[in-house]
Design a protein around this motif. Structure first.
Motif, PDB file in Angstrom:
ATOM      1  N   MET A 167       0.830  -1.204   0.000  1.00 23.69           N
ATOM      2  CA  MET A 167       0.000   0.000   0.000  1.00 23.69           C
ATOM      3  C   MET A 167       0.864   1.252   0.000  1.00 23.69           C
ATOM      4  SD  MET A 167      -3.060   1.004   2.651  1.00 23.69           S
ATOM      5  CE  MET A 167      -3.944   2.571   2.466  1.00 23.69           C
ATOM      6  N   ILE A 168       1.963   1.237   0.769  1.00 23.66           N
ATOM      7  CA  ILE A 168       2.866   2.393   0.787  1.00 23.66           C
ATOM      8  C   ILE A 168       3.456   2.632  -0.598  1.00 23.66           C
ATOM      9  CG2 ILE A 168       5.089   3.196   1.672  1.00 23.66           C
ATOM     10  CD1 ILE A 168       4.356   1.852   4.332  1.00 23.66           C
ATOM     11  N   ALA A 169       3.876   1.546  -1.265  1.00 22.64           N
ATOM     12  CA  ALA A 169       4.433   1.682  -2.611  1.00 22.64           C
ATOM     13  C   ALA A 169       3.401   2.262  -3.573  1.00 22.64           C
ATOM     14  CB  ALA A 169       4.932   0.325  -3.102  1.00 22.64           C
ATOM     15  N   GLU A 170       2.148   1.797  -3.440  1.00 18.41           N
ATOM     16  CA  GLU A 170       1.076   2.295  -4.312  1.00 18.41           C
ATOM     17  C   GLU A 170       0.815   3.780  -4.062  1.00 18.41           C
ATOM     18  OE1 GLU A 170      -2.638   1.630  -6.765  1.00 18.41           O
ATOM     19  OE2 GLU A 170      -1.078   0.187  -6.285  1.00 18.41           O
ATOM     20  N   VAL A 171       0.708   4.153  -2.796  1.00 25.05           N
ATOM     21  CA  VAL A 171       0.440   5.558  -2.468  1.00 25.05           C
ATOM     22  C   VAL A 171       1.610   6.440  -2.907  1.00 25.05           C
ATOM     23  CG1 VAL A 171       0.095   7.173  -0.562  1.00 25.05           C
ATOM     24  CG2 VAL A 171      -1.107   4.998  -0.565  1.00 25.05           C
ATOM     25  N   LYS A 172       2.799   5.977  -2.711  1.00 24.94           N
ATOM     26  CA  LYS A 172       3.976   6.754  -3.102  1.00 24.94           C
ATOM     27  C   LYS A 172       4.003   6.988  -4.607  1.00 24.94           C
ATOM     28  CE  LYS A 172       8.987   6.841  -2.497  1.00 24.94           C
ATOM     29  NZ  LYS A 172      10.173   6.104  -1.962  1.00 24.94           N
ATOM     30  N   GLN A 173       3.637   5.962  -5.364  1.00 22.28           N
ATOM     31  CA  GLN A 173       3.606   6.108  -6.819  1.00 22.28           C
ATOM     32  C   GLN A 173       2.555   7.134  -7.245  1.00 22.28           C
ATOM     33  OE1 GLN A 173       2.519   2.509  -8.835  1.00 22.28           O
ATOM     34  NE2 GLN A 173       3.018   3.294 -10.864  1.00 22.28           N
ATOM     35  N   ARG A 174       1.376   7.062  -6.643  1.00 23.73           N
ATOM     36  CA  ARG A 174       0.319   8.011  -6.986  1.00 23.73           C
ATOM     37  C   ARG A 174       0.712   9.431  -6.554  1.00 23.73           C
ATOM     38  NH1 ARG A 174      -0.706   5.060 -10.017  1.00 23.73           N
ATOM     39  NH2 ARG A 174      -2.339   3.504 -10.210  1.00 23.73           N
ATOM     40  N   ARG A 175       1.382   9.517  -5.427  1.00 22.05           N
ATOM     41  CA  ARG A 175       1.789  10.837  -4.933  1.00 22.05           C
ATOM     42  C   ARG A 175       2.789  11.490  -5.887  1.00 22.05           C
ATOM     43  NH1 ARG A 175       5.615  11.864   0.261  1.00 22.05           N
ATOM     44  NH2 ARG A 175       5.676  14.155   0.146  1.00 22.05           N
ATOM     45  N   GLU A 176       3.722  10.682  -6.398  1.00 21.31           N
ATOM     46  CA  GLU A 176       4.701  11.237  -7.340  1.00 21.31           C
ATOM     47  C   GLU A 176       4.031  11.744  -8.615  1.00 21.31           C
ATOM     48  OE1 GLU A 176       7.404   8.038  -7.875  1.00 21.31           O
ATOM     49  OE2 GLU A 176       8.460   8.359  -5.966  1.00 21.31           O
ATOM     50  N   VAL A 214      -3.030  20.536 -10.451  1.00 18.71           N
ATOM     51  CA  VAL A 214      -3.601  19.772  -9.348  1.00 18.71           C
ATOM     52  C   VAL A 214      -3.376  20.543  -8.061  1.00 18.71           C
ATOM     53  CG1 VAL A 214      -3.516  17.619  -8.034  1.00 18.71           C
ATOM     54  CG2 VAL A 214      -3.160  17.578 -10.507  1.00 18.71           C
ATOM     55  N   LEU A 215      -4.403  20.539  -7.232  1.00 21.43           N
ATOM     56  CA  LEU A 215      -4.282  21.224  -5.953  1.00 21.43           C
ATOM     57  C   LEU A 215      -3.264  20.509  -5.060  1.00 21.43           C
ATOM     58  CD1 LEU A 215      -8.043  21.953  -5.165  1.00 21.43           C
ATOM     59  CD2 LEU A 215      -6.319  23.575  -6.001  1.00 21.43           C
ATOM     60  N   ALA A 216      -2.512  21.325  -4.320  1.00 21.44           N
ATOM     61  CA  ALA A 216      -1.502  20.746  -3.429  1.00 21.44           C
ATOM     62  C   ALA A 216      -2.142  19.906  -2.342  1.00 21.44           C
ATOM     63  CB  ALA A 216      -0.656  21.870  -2.816  1.00 21.44           C
ATOM     64  N   SER A 217      -3.391  20.215  -1.970  1.00 20.77           N
ATOM     65  CA  SER A 217      -4.068  19.457  -0.922  1.00 20.77           C
ATOM     66  C   SER A 217      -4.281  17.998  -1.324  1.00 20.77           C
ATOM     67  CB  SER A 217      -5.418  20.109  -0.586  1.00 20.77           C
ATOM     68  OG  SER A 217      -6.266  20.126  -1.739  1.00 20.77           O
ATOM     69  N   GLN A 218      -4.415  17.750  -2.624  1.00 21.23           N
ATOM     70  CA  GLN A 218      -4.584  16.367  -3.078  1.00 21.23           C
ATOM     71  C   GLN A 218      -3.321  15.540  -2.793  1.00 21.23           C
ATOM     72  OE1 GLN A 218      -7.664  15.202  -4.692  1.00 21.23           O
ATOM     73  NE2 GLN A 218      -8.185  17.088  -3.586  1.00 21.23           N
ATOM     74  N   ALA A 219      -2.161  16.120  -3.094  1.00 18.66           N
ATOM     75  CA  ALA A 219      -0.899  15.439  -2.804  1.00 18.66           C
ATOM     76  C   ALA A 219      -0.687  15.305  -1.302  1.00 18.66           C
ATOM     77  CB  ALA A 219       0.265  16.185  -3.448  1.00 18.66           C
ATOM     78  N   ASP A 220      -1.140  16.314  -0.547  1.00 20.20           N
ATOM     79  CA  ASP A 220      -0.989  16.249   0.904  1.00 20.20           C
ATOM     80  C   ASP A 220      -1.819  15.111   1.493  1.00 20.20           C
ATOM     81  OD1 ASP A 220       0.718  18.378   0.842  1.00 20.20           O
ATOM     82  OD2 ASP A 220      -0.802  19.883   1.333  1.00 20.20           O
ATOM     83  N   MET A 221      -3.006  14.875   0.931  1.00 17.86           N
ATOM     84  CA  MET A 221      -3.833  13.761   1.407  1.00 17.86           C
ATOM     85  C   MET A 221      -3.115  12.427   1.198  1.00 17.86           C
ATOM     86  SD  MET A 221      -7.678  14.887   0.179  1.00 17.86           S
ATOM     87  CE  MET A 221      -8.357  13.333   0.770  1.00 17.86           C
ATOM     88  N   LEU A 222      -2.488  12.301   0.038  1.00 21.28           N
ATOM     89  CA  LEU A 222      -1.743  11.065  -0.213  1.00 21.28           C
ATOM     90  C   LEU A 222      -0.552  10.948   0.743  1.00 21.28           C
ATOM     91  CD1 LEU A 222      -1.727  10.862  -4.105  1.00 21.28           C
ATOM     92  CD2 LEU A 222      -2.905   9.339  -2.534  1.00 21.28           C
ATOM     93  N   HIS A 223       0.110  12.098   0.993  1.00 19.91           N
ATOM     94  CA  HIS A 223       1.247  12.078   1.909  1.00 19.91           C
ATOM     95  C   HIS A 223       0.807  11.673   3.313  1.00 19.91           C
ATOM     96  CE1 HIS A 223       4.948  14.323   3.703  1.00 19.91           C
ATOM     97  NE2 HIS A 223       5.099  13.001   3.711  1.00 19.91           N
ATOM     98  N   ALA A 224      -0.329  12.215   3.751  1.00 21.66           N
ATOM     99  CA  ALA A 224      -0.844  11.868   5.071  1.00 21.66           C
ATOM    100  C   ALA A 224      -1.193  10.384   5.150  1.00 21.66           C
ATOM    101  CB  ALA A 224      -2.069  12.721   5.393  1.00 21.66           C
ATOM    102  N   GLY A 238       1.617  17.160 -11.254  1.00 22.23           N
ATOM    103  CA  GLY A 238       0.511  18.067 -11.551  1.00 22.23           C
ATOM    104  C   GLY A 238       0.516  19.285 -10.649  1.00 22.23           C
ATOM    105  N   VAL A 239       0.879  19.071  -9.393  1.00 23.36           N
ATOM    106  CA  VAL A 239       0.970  20.213  -8.466  1.00 23.36           C
ATOM    107  C   VAL A 239       2.036  21.188  -8.938  1.00 23.36           C
ATOM    108  CG1 VAL A 239       1.555  20.905  -6.108  1.00 23.36           C
ATOM    109  CG2 VAL A 239       0.103  18.913  -6.494  1.00 23.36           C
ATOM    110  N   ASP A 240       3.171  20.655  -9.356  1.00 23.64           N
ATOM    111  CA  ASP A 240       4.257  21.512  -9.839  1.00 23.64           C
ATOM    112  C   ASP A 240       3.839  22.280 -11.088  1.00 23.64           C
ATOM    113  OD1 ASP A 240       5.744  20.536  -7.759  1.00 23.64           O
ATOM    114  OD2 ASP A 240       6.796  19.026  -8.958  1.00 23.64           O
ATOM    115  N   ASN A 241       2.987  21.675 -11.909  1.00 25.62           N
ATOM    116  CA  ASN A 241       2.528  22.337 -13.138  1.00 25.62           C
ATOM    117  C   ASN A 241       1.316  23.229 -12.899  1.00 25.62           C
ATOM    118  OD1 ASN A 241       4.533  21.062 -14.637  1.00 25.62           O
ATOM    119  ND2 ASN A 241       3.233  19.269 -15.054  1.00 25.62           N
ATOM    120  N   GLY A 242       0.768  23.162 -11.681  1.00 26.99           N
ATOM    121  CA  GLY A 242      -0.381  23.994 -11.360  1.00 26.99           C
ATOM    122  C   GLY A 242      -1.705  23.423 -11.802  1.00 26.99           C
TER     123      GLY A 242
END
Length: 418
Positions: free
Chosen positions: A160-169, A180-190, A174-178
């Motif tokens: 599950m960690i590997a899966e979440v990490k892949q989706r987060r990357e 995707v909202l940063a909150s979406q990546a933060d949810m995955l990080h959490a 998208g966050v870097d390109n503007g």
């Protein structure tokens, strides 16, 4: 040549890995060898050997030295006076030192009964240790399978960690390109951090189980890196072979031997004796001189009336034997009830495993669709994580039930005494 060396190294590596495996049978054998109470059986055997040696001395001649010096107020005298005849008088101070030797000829089976009683007690004492070892067997199996269950948690959490990490990357791009909202990546990080906490809990749980297993088996934890899930045990209709049953039977045998020994006490006993001594007076009571003497013969001892003491004692022992028989029947009843409950649990787990496989497959398909939709931006991270968590939970539940099913079948055999 290089290919040959590579093949040899691979085979050697596989051999080392095979040596590092620690199956359940090895854990049981190691725990039995290491268990401190096993030494009690050897101590019991040594003590029994010493006691039997003492019992055998009853067949050997017994010798003892007796001595006494007395002064008495009066002695036997002949109240006759004859002219010109001096009738000697016994001295009032008397001394005697003698060596008495006795040889048992017939004891009514008392010594043989003592021997049989001691051997029966030895068997009962040894079987008590076997009962404790059987309980240890259950404890080792429980700890072993707990470690396997924690291992299933670890594998699922890492995936599950590997899966979440892949989706987060992917989302981070998208966050870097503007886009995707940063909150979406933060949810995955959490969620990744939360799963890492769960992984740490599982690692600690497995470590505790391995430490307990090492304590019970006396083996270093390094030798238990690869626990193996055993094959399911047979759940046929073999008869019960619990060590407690044998213990009850040995206890009954002890009571029977005690009854036989009690019965032998009422039989006649015959022995030969020889006595040699030196004293004053000797065998001639009218002599006032020190003299040597000896005598020999046979001695009979037979208690013809003792108010039925032995009969009552044997009756008490018979009642105690019936009490042990009742305990054996109660134990058999309770054990069979446990087997019925265990068989029901096995059937329940077997039926659930079939559904688990289907549930895992369905949850996996749903999660894959959610992942694709998340990558395409048509699903929120929250919904994806719900599907991912549901799949992980289904995988853990399914793997746990598979392990519990194997444990239940082995526990069924352990309850039977195999």
């Amino acid at each position: 040549m290089f290919k040959f060396l590579i093949s040899a190294l691979l085979l050697l590596s596989m051999g080392v890995q095979a040596q590092e495996r620690f199956p359940l049978d090895s854990a049981w054998a190691a725990a039995r060898r290491y268990y401190p109470l096993l030494k009690q059986q050897a101590a019991t055997d040594r003590a029994t050997a010493l006691q039997l040696r003492n019992i055998r001395t009853g067949y050997l001649p017994q010798a003892e030295i007796n001595g006494k010096a007395t002064y008495q107020s009066d002695v036997v005298a002949i109240p006759i006076k004859l002219p010109n005849v001096n009738i000697p008088t016994m001295p009032k101070d008397q001394y005697n030192l003698s060596l008495d030797v006795r040889q048992l000829i017939y004891d009514g089976g008392a010594i043989a009964g003592q021997r049989e009683l001691q051997l029966a007690r030895q068997q009962a004492d040894r079987q008590k240790v076997e009962v404790d070892l059987h309980q240890l067997r259950q404890q080792v199996a429980q700890v072993y399978f707990n470690a396997l269950i924690w291992d299933a948690h670890i594998t699922a959490r890492r995936e599950m960690i590997a899966e979440v990490k892949q989706r987060r990357e992917k989302l981070q791009a998208g966050v870097d390109n503007g886009t995707v909202l940063a909150s979406q990546a933060d949810m995955l990080h959490a969620e990744q951090l939360k799963t890492e906490q769960q992984l740490e809990e599982a690692l600690n749980g497995k470590q505790a189980a391995l430490a307990t297993l090492a304590l019970l088996t006396g083996k270093p934890e390094a030798e238990m890196n690869a626990l193996i899930l055993p094959a399911p045990a047979e759940t046929g209709d073999q008869p019960l072979q619990r060590p407690e049953q044998a213990l009850f039977r040995y206890q009954q045998e002890v009571l029977r031997r005690q009854g036989d020994l009690t019965g032998s006490q009422t039989r006649p006993k015959v022995s030969a004796f020889v006595q040699g001594g030196y004293g004053r007076p000797g065998l001639n009571l009218l002599s006032d001189k020190f003299d040597f003497y000896y005598m020999g013969g046979l001695r009979l001892q037979w208690s013809v009336w003792n108010w039925h003491t032995q009969r009552t004692e044997r009756a008490v022992l018979q009642e105690q034997e019936r009490g042990v028989e009742a305990q054996l029947e109660a134990f058999d009843l309770q054990t069979r009830a446990r087997l019925l409950q265990q068989k029901s649990e096995i059937n329940t787990l077997s039926a659930a495993i079939v559904k688990d496989q289907e549930i895992v497959a369905l949850r996996g398909r749903v999660k894959n669709v959610s992942a694709a939709q998340l990558d395409n931006g048509v699903m929120t991270v929250h919904d994806y994580l719900s599907d991912l968590y549901a799949e992980t939970s289904a995988i853990i539940a399914g793997k746990t039930r598979e392990i519990q099913y194997v444990f239940a079948t082995i526990q069924y055999q352990v309850i039977k005494g195999y």
